[in-house]
Design a protein around this motif. Sequence first.
Motif, PDB file in Angstrom:
ATOM      1  N   GLN A  37       0.758  -1.228   0.107  1.00 40.97           N
ATOM      2  CA  GLN A  37      -0.057  -0.014  -0.134  1.00 40.97           C
ATOM      3  C   GLN A  37       0.916   1.046  -0.048  1.00 40.97           C
ATOM      4  N   PRO A  38       0.575   2.135  -0.588  1.00 42.06           N
ATOM      5  CA  PRO A  38       1.449   3.409  -0.761  1.00 42.06           C
ATOM      6  C   PRO A  38       1.571   4.032   0.699  1.00 42.06           C
ATOM      7  N   ALA A  39       2.848   4.688   0.615  1.00 44.97           N
ATOM      8  CA  ALA A  39       3.444   5.175   1.880  1.00 44.97           C
ATOM      9  C   ALA A  39       3.243   6.908   1.669  1.00 44.97           C
ATOM     10  N   PRO A  40       2.748   7.367   2.836  1.00 45.71           N
ATOM     11  CA  PRO A  40       2.686   8.831   2.869  1.00 45.71           C
ATOM     12  C   PRO A  40       4.052   9.527   2.276  1.00 45.71           C
ATOM     13  N   VAL A  41       4.148  10.660   1.751  1.00 49.99           N
ATOM     14  CA  VAL A  41       5.184  11.434   1.661  1.00 49.99           C
ATOM     15  C   VAL A  41       5.772  11.729   2.716  1.00 49.99           C
ATOM     16  N   PRO A  42       7.355  11.580   2.876  1.00 51.14           N
ATOM     17  CA  PRO A  42       7.843  11.531   4.356  1.00 51.14           C
ATOM     18  C   PRO A  42       8.268  13.219   4.400  1.00 51.14           C
ATOM     19  N   ALA A  55      17.438  13.126  -0.539  1.00 50.39           N
ATOM     20  CA  ALA A  55      17.339  11.529  -0.557  1.00 50.39           C
ATOM     21  C   ALA A  55      17.652  10.759   0.662  1.00 50.39           C
ATOM     22  N   GLY A  56      18.669  11.113   1.396  1.00 55.45           N
ATOM     23  CA  GLY A  56      18.809   9.999   2.705  1.00 55.45           C
ATOM     24  C   GLY A  56      17.829   9.902   3.562  1.00 55.45           C
ATOM     25  N   PRO A  57      17.548  11.203   4.249  1.00 54.24           N
ATOM     26  CA  PRO A  57      16.618  11.134   5.351  1.00 54.24           C
ATOM     27  C   PRO A  57      15.050  10.699   4.702  1.00 54.24           C
ATOM     28  N   PHE A  58      14.862  11.229   3.431  1.00 53.65           N
ATOM     29  CA  PHE A  58      13.589  10.520   2.599  1.00 53.65           C
ATOM     30  C   PHE A  58      13.507   9.235   2.827  1.00 53.65           C
ATOM     31  N   LEU A  59      14.536   8.644   2.359  1.00 47.61           N
ATOM     32  CA  LEU A  59      14.358   7.163   2.309  1.00 47.61           C
ATOM     33  C   LEU A  59      14.484   6.516   3.692  1.00 47.61           C
ATOM     34  N   VAL A  97       8.868   3.997  -5.068  1.00 46.68           N
ATOM     35  CA  VAL A  97       8.855   4.989  -6.149  1.00 46.68           C
ATOM     36  C   VAL A  97       7.927   6.263  -5.680  1.00 46.68           C
ATOM     37  N   THR A  98       8.724   7.188  -6.071  1.00 42.58           N
ATOM     38  CA  THR A  98       8.174   8.824  -5.892  1.00 42.58           C
ATOM     39  C   THR A  98       8.100   9.347  -7.032  1.00 42.58           C
ATOM     40  N   ASP A  99       6.860  10.300  -7.140  1.00 46.89           N
ATOM     41  CA  ASP A  99       7.270  11.650  -8.147  1.00 46.89           C
ATOM     42  C   ASP A  99       7.931  12.787  -7.512  1.00 46.89           C
ATOM     43  N   VAL A 100       8.282  12.671  -6.223  1.00 51.75           N
ATOM     44  CA  VAL A 100       8.954  14.081  -5.377  1.00 51.75           C
ATOM     45  C   VAL A 100      10.286  13.863  -5.929  1.00 51.75           C
ATOM     46  N   ASP A 101      10.809  15.152  -6.187  1.00 54.59           N
ATOM     47  CA  ASP A 101      12.146  15.304  -6.789  1.00 54.59           C
ATOM     48  C   ASP A 101      13.348  15.179  -5.796  1.00 54.59           C
ATOM     49  N   LEU A 102      14.203  14.484  -5.766  1.00 53.07           N
ATOM     50  CA  LEU A 102      15.143  14.330  -4.610  1.00 53.07           C
ATOM     51  C   LEU A 102      16.593  14.914  -5.149  1.00 53.07           C
ATOM     52  N   GLN A 106      25.829  18.605  -3.023  1.00 49.94           N
ATOM     53  CA  GLN A 106      26.640  18.927  -3.941  1.00 49.94           C
ATOM     54  C   GLN A 106      25.926  18.443  -5.274  1.00 49.94           C
ATOM     55  N   THR A 107      24.638  18.041  -5.243  1.00 51.04           N
ATOM     56  CA  THR A 107      23.935  17.772  -6.686  1.00 51.04           C
ATOM     57  C   THR A 107      22.830  18.632  -6.899  1.00 51.04           C
ATOM     58  N   ASP A 108      22.467  18.946  -8.334  1.00 57.90           N
ATOM     59  CA  ASP A 108      21.216  19.441  -8.355  1.00 57.90           C
ATOM     60  C   ASP A 108      20.151  18.634  -8.144  1.00 57.90           C
ATOM     61  N   GLY A 109      20.164  17.337  -8.515  1.00 55.98           N
ATOM     62  CA  GLY A 109      18.992  16.352  -8.180  1.00 55.98           C
ATOM     63  C   GLY A 109      19.722  14.961  -8.714  1.00 55.98           C
ATOM     64  N   VAL A 110      18.682  13.962  -7.960  1.00 55.53           N
ATOM     65  CA  VAL A 110      19.160  12.535  -8.065  1.00 55.53           C
ATOM     66  C   VAL A 110      18.136  11.764  -8.677  1.00 55.53           C
ATOM     67  N   PHE A 111      18.447  10.503  -9.287  1.00 55.40           N
ATOM     68  CA  PHE A 111      17.347   9.561  -9.760  1.00 55.40           C
ATOM     69  C   PHE A 111      16.990   8.874  -8.768  1.00 55.40           C
ATOM     70  N   GLY A 112      17.641   8.826  -7.364  1.00 59.17           N
ATOM     71  CA  GLY A 112      17.228   7.968  -6.293  1.00 59.17           C
ATOM     72  C   GLY A 112      18.400   7.764  -5.227  1.00 59.17           C
ATOM     73  N   ASP A 113      18.164   6.856  -4.380  1.00 61.28           N
ATOM     74  CA  ASP A 113      19.259   6.532  -3.590  1.00 61.28           C
ATOM     75  C   ASP A 113      18.797   5.275  -2.915  1.00 61.28           C
ATOM     76  N   ILE A 114      20.124   4.527  -2.377  1.00 63.97           N
ATOM     77  CA  ILE A 114      20.170   3.029  -2.183  1.00 63.97           C
ATOM     78  C   ILE A 114      20.831   3.010  -0.627  1.00 63.97           C
ATOM     79  N   ASP A 115      20.165   2.120   0.067  1.00 65.30           N
ATOM     80  CA  ASP A 115      20.895   1.813   1.521  1.00 65.30           C
ATOM     81  C   ASP A 115      20.935   0.478   1.547  1.00 65.30           C
ATOM     82  N   THR A 116      22.084  -0.039   0.940  1.00 65.63           N
ATOM     83  CA  THR A 116      22.216  -1.440   0.841  1.00 65.63           C
ATOM     84  C   THR A 116      22.324  -2.045   2.289  1.00 65.63           C
ATOM     85  N   ALA A 117      22.720  -1.380   3.404  1.00 65.77           N
ATOM     86  CA  ALA A 117      22.707  -2.338   4.703  1.00 65.77           C
ATOM     87  C   ALA A 117      21.108  -2.572   4.948  1.00 65.77           C
ATOM     88  N   ALA A 118      20.257  -1.688   4.582  1.00 67.24           N
ATOM     89  CA  ALA A 118      18.929  -1.887   5.258  1.00 67.24           C
ATOM     90  C   ALA A 118      18.005  -2.548   4.005  1.00 67.24           C
TER      91      ALA A 118
END
Length: 201
Positions: A37-42, A55-59, A97-102, A106-118
């Motif tokens: 089920q959809p998650a609310p936008v953090p 992106a980090g805190p969002f994820l 999967v979000t439509d929020v811009d992340l 040091q970046t203008d924006g990213v396609f996403g983020d990954i937390d391998t440990a989690a």
Amino acid sequence: MDLRIAIVPVGRMDPLEVEAAAARIAKILNRVVALRQPAPVPKAGDDPARGQHLAGPFLSELRGQLARLPVAKTVGAVHASDPAGETPAVADATLFVTDVDLYKQQTDGVFGDIDTAAHVAVVSVRRLREAFYKRKADPARQRARLVKLALYALARARGLPDCGDAGCAMLATASLADIDMKPEKYCAACWRRMTTGAYRL
Ligand SMILES: [Zn+2]
């Protein structure tokens, strides 16, 4: 144990767009994919001045919501070793999967983020849409981009490394043009690593 993949739409992300990508991924992996089920936008990472989220805190906040998000449906053919009728609370890899811009520092924006440990990842469709670049909409290309990014992010969340094969979705890509160049599939070695978990040699 068989591969358990979960995909979660975030906020106002179109559930049908996410389900279409999940169906492609299920087909490529030859495994069922659980749609949650959809998650609310953090609120975490919200940067109103930039109109983006960090992106980090969002994820991280999304990951915290995961236990409260039941499986809405499963897509893809049931594999012989899938636990019948079960909706596992944990997954080997979970993709938001979000439509929020992340963005990251040091970046203008990213396609996403990954937390391998989690074992979690997030991708944003914002920079996959031609509209973002003030170009004419191209839904087919956008769908393909989401699937490619999802294949990459899910495998990295599962612990797979990048792949040097240009014919593999695990090729590391920095630009949209690079994403467009790589295929919507894993090479044989990455597919085996992804489906069996046998990536630690
Ligand atoms: Zn590969």
